[in-house]
Design a protein around this motif. Structure first.
Motif, short mmCIF file in Angstrom:
data_model
loop_
_atom_site.label_atom_id
_atom_site.label_comp_id
_atom_site.label_asym_id
_atom_site.label_seq_id
_atom_site.Cartn_x
_atom_site.Cartn_y
_atom_site.Cartn_z
N LEU A 90 0.83 -1.20 0.00
CA LEU A 90 0.00 0.00 0.00
C LEU A 90 0.87 1.25 0.00
CD1 LEU A 90 -2.72 1.43 0.19
CD2 LEU A 90 -2.66 1.08 2.68
N ARG A 91 1.89 1.25 0.82
CA ARG A 91 2.80 2.40 0.89
C ARG A 91 3.41 2.69 -0.49
NH1 ARG A 91 3.44 6.84 3.27
NH2 ARG A 91 3.40 5.91 5.36
N ALA A 106 1.29 11.56 0.04
CA ALA A 106 1.18 10.33 0.83
C ALA A 106 2.35 10.18 1.79
CB ALA A 106 1.09 9.12 -0.09
N LYS A 107 3.49 10.72 1.43
CA LYS A 107 4.69 10.60 2.26
C LYS A 107 4.55 11.33 3.59
CE LYS A 107 7.99 9.99 -1.58
NZ LYS A 107 7.01 10.03 -2.70
N ASP A 108 3.59 12.24 3.67
CA ASP A 108 3.39 13.01 4.90
C ASP A 108 2.59 12.23 5.94
OD1 ASP A 108 4.72 15.17 3.77
OD2 ASP A 108 2.88 16.03 2.95
N HIS A 109 2.12 11.05 5.60
CA HIS A 109 1.29 10.26 6.51
C HIS A 109 2.02 8.99 6.91
CE1 HIS A 109 -2.36 12.72 5.87
NE2 HIS A 109 -1.82 12.92 4.67
N ASP A 110 1.95 8.67 8.20
CA ASP A 110 2.71 7.53 8.71
C ASP A 110 2.01 6.21 8.43
OD1 ASP A 110 0.64 7.37 10.57
OD2 ASP A 110 1.80 8.30 12.18
N ALA A 124 -7.25 3.16 -3.15
CA ALA A 124 -8.27 4.03 -3.73
C ALA A 124 -8.89 4.92 -2.66
CB ALA A 124 -9.34 3.20 -4.43
N LEU A 125 -9.17 4.34 -1.49
CA LEU A 125 -9.77 5.09 -0.40
C LEU A 125 -8.81 6.15 0.13
CD1 LEU A 125 -12.24 5.33 1.49
CD2 LEU A 125 -11.11 3.72 3.03
N PHE A 126 -7.55 5.79 0.29
CA PHE A 126 -6.57 6.73 0.83
C PHE A 126 -6.29 7.87 -0.15
CE2 PHE A 126 -2.17 8.10 1.72
CZ PHE A 126 -2.36 8.53 3.02
N LEU A 127 -6.17 7.56 -1.42
CA LEU A 127 -5.94 8.61 -2.41
C LEU A 127 -7.13 9.56 -2.51
CD1 LEU A 127 -4.23 6.43 -5.15
CD2 LEU A 127 -3.13 8.17 -3.71
N LYS A 128 -8.33 9.01 -2.34
CA LYS A 128 -9.53 9.84 -2.28
C LYS A 128 -9.47 10.77 -1.08
CE LYS A 128 -14.57 9.49 -1.73
NZ LYS A 128 -15.71 8.56 -1.54
N PHE A 129 -9.01 10.25 0.05
CA PHE A 129 -8.86 11.05 1.27
C PHE A 129 -7.88 12.20 1.04
CE2 PHE A 129 -5.67 11.54 4.69
CZ PHE A 129 -6.41 12.29 5.59
N LEU A 130 -6.75 11.93 0.40
CA LEU A 130 -5.76 12.98 0.16
C LEU A 130 -6.33 14.10 -0.71
CD1 LEU A 130 -2.48 10.94 -0.50
CD2 LEU A 130 -3.16 12.12 1.59
N ARG A 131 -7.06 13.72 -1.74
CA ARG A 131 -7.67 14.73 -2.62
C ARG A 131 -8.69 15.55 -1.85
NH1 ARG A 131 -7.59 10.21 -6.13
NH2 ARG A 131 -9.81 9.81 -5.74
N TRP A 132 -9.52 14.87 -1.06
CA TRP A 132 -10.54 15.57 -0.27
C TRP A 132 -9.90 16.52 0.73
CZ3 TRP A 132 -10.90 14.90 5.11
CH2 TRP A 132 -11.97 15.57 5.72
#
Length: 243
Positions: free
Chosen positions: A22-23, A33-37, A57-65
């Protein structure tokens, strides 16, 4: 036949392997994404049952939001003055597992005098405020939802669905437990409308507390010294913006 311990170990190994995948996947797609542990990524992974593609997909959606909805990194109180004035959210102590406790007074939210965008900003402000109190490796918080006096004027399905979307899509695996107290009969109409939108994992964390066992039930998970005064404890309610 594998033992329980062997199954747990296998699950841990799978999670570790999938977390690494995932990373790599999210770092490749979005530099933020690198800013999140890894703890953050793990929550998204668990929210999708260790499925790397779905978690990515969920995490990338979170970053955009997050970039669009919270461009300054946090919600300021000046952006949610009307919601703060209602004093419907409170920050309290901690339960026996060290999870922060918050209290929401449902009857103080009405559909006729709220702006849905401000309400969403308020939710993000509240959740971020609660999460800032997490410590010692704890990742979850608990909520006491007080429905005393709740009626038709408080039935705001649009706001409830917005809250569910924010919690489930952008703060997965943050909710530890919800105690719904003083639920009137009329509330069940709203519950039937919103419950289909609540995922199964979240539903398992929601407890409807009987009035006659209110203090007894809450004391199972919360020491009296950390329990809010309205429910038989020692702590006075403190508005979320003052906590």
């Amino acid at each position: 036949m594998a033992t329980v311990g062997e199954n747990v170990k296998a699950e841990e190994n799978l999670e570790k392997k999938n977390l690494e995948s995932l990373r790599m996947a999210v770092n490749r797609e979005d530099p933020d994404a690198k800013d999140h542990d890894d703890l953050t990524l793990r929550r998204f992974l668990r929210a999708r049952d260790l499925n790397v593609d779905k978690a990515a997909a969920l995490f990338l959606k979170f970053l955009r939001w997050r970039r669009e909805f919270v461009p300054k990194g946090s919600i300021s109180e000046s952006e949610i003055l009307n919601e703060i004035a209602k004093e419907k959210m409170f920050g309290q102590g901690f339960d026996k597992k060290g999870r922060p406790i918050s209290v929401v007074i449902g009857a103080r939210h009405t559909c006729f005098n709220r702006d849905i965008d401000e309400f969403k900003r308020f939710l993000v402000y509240v959740i971020d405020k609660i999460c800032s109190r997490l410590s010692g490796g704890q990742e979850k918080f608990v909520v006491i939802g007080d429905l005393q006096g709740w009626g038709y004027a408080n039935c705001d399905i649009r706001a409830y669905l917005a809250a569910l979307e924010i919690m489930q899509e952008y703060y997965p695996e943050r909710l530890g437990k919800v105690y719904l107290v003083h639920a009137p009969y009329i509330f069940w109409t709203a519950w039937k409308m919103i419950s289909p939108f609540i995922d199964n994992n979240t539903k398992k964390k929601i407890v409807f507390v009987e009035n006659k066992r209110l203090k007894e039930t809450l004391l199972e998970d919360i020491d009296e010294a950390q329990l809010p005064e309205p429910y038989g404890g020692k702590l006075p309610l403190v508005p979320i913006h003052q906590s």
